[in-house]
Design a protein around this motif. Structure first.
Motif, PDB file in Angstrom:
ATOM      1  N   THR A 113       0.851  -1.188   0.000  1.00  0.00           N
ATOM      2  CA  THR A 113       0.000   0.000   0.000  1.00  0.00           C
ATOM      3  C   THR A 113       0.884   1.234   0.000  1.00  0.00           C
ATOM      4  O   THR A 113       2.053   1.166   0.370  1.00  0.00           O
ATOM      5  N   TYR A 168      -7.074   6.948   5.323  1.00  0.00           N
ATOM      6  CA  TYR A 168      -6.076   5.925   5.008  1.00  0.00           C
ATOM      7  C   TYR A 168      -6.083   4.819   6.065  1.00  0.00           C
ATOM      8  O   TYR A 168      -6.101   3.630   5.737  1.00  0.00           O
ATOM      9  N   SER A 171      -9.973   3.203   6.017  1.00  0.00           N
ATOM     10  CA  SER A 171     -10.483   2.618   4.772  1.00  0.00           C
ATOM     11  C   SER A 171      -9.412   2.201   3.779  1.00  0.00           C
ATOM     12  O   SER A 171      -9.732   1.643   2.729  1.00  0.00           O
ATOM     13  N   ILE A 173      -7.716   4.244   1.987  1.00  0.00           N
ATOM     14  CA  ILE A 173      -7.737   5.197   0.874  1.00  0.00           C
ATOM     15  C   ILE A 173      -6.644   6.228   1.120  1.00  0.00           C
ATOM     16  O   ILE A 173      -6.755   7.089   2.003  1.00  0.00           O
TER      17      ILE A 173
END
Length: 184
Positions: A113, A168, A171, A173
């Protein structure tokens, strides 16, 4: 005293301590200095003090960099003259480290990520230049800049920064790279 400059919440106490010191009572400044260094009232230091933990991480995990011997920038000297006097040009932070010292930076991993790197534009401890440098060497990083003072952007009352990091963490994101959060 450096810790007192890092956290805006401590600034009122630091001002009071400085005012008392100007009147001849430096006990509050001494207390702040002891708190900053982790010194106990009896003059001892706890076994897990920051210095004992920070030295191996700094010297064994990170190679020497140009940041190790930098002097405060003209902006820091202008905006934070007391901090600039407390943070003169540094010497080798690993002088006296007996263990092996890394000579190269290994940041070649491909994280699953993105890595969110966040910093305050007016941080008297970690310059935004240092934050930008970290983001530049981390693969898939996302830089978040916050127009704020103090050391530590997340959880400091800036809704934009809190939302970017919170989205972040909750979720997964990641914010867009070079997200800019205005002053609040």
């Amino acid at each position: 005293m450096r810790a007192g400059l890092e956290d805006e919440g401590v600034w009122p106490y630091l001002v009071e301590a400085l005012e008392r010191a100007q009147q001849g009572d430096g006990s509050d400044l001494a207390w702040l200095a002891m708190a900053d260094t982790g010194r106990e009232e009896d003059g001892t230091y706890p076994g897990a003090s920051f210095g004992k933990n920070h030295l191996p991480v700094t010297c064994a995990d990170w190679p020497p960099t140009r940041w190790d011997t930098m002097a405060p920038s003209s902006q820091v000297v202008r905006e934070f003259p007391l901090l600039a006097r407390l943070s003169p040009r540094s010497g080798d932070p690993c002088a006296g480290w007996p263990g092996p010292r890394r000579q190269n930076l290994l940041v070649g991993a491909e994280p699953a990520t993105p890595i969110v790197v966040i910093g305050n534009e007016h941080d008297p401890v970690t310059s935004i230049g240092g934050t930008e440098y970290l983001a530049s060497v981390l693969v898939r990083s996302r830089l978040v800049r916050v127009d704020a003072y103090g050391h530590g952007a997340y959880g400091s009352g800036n809704a934009c920064a809190d939302q970017a990091v919170g989205a972040y963490l909750v979720s997964g994101i990641a914010p867009p790279d070079d997200t800019r959060c205005p002053a609040e």
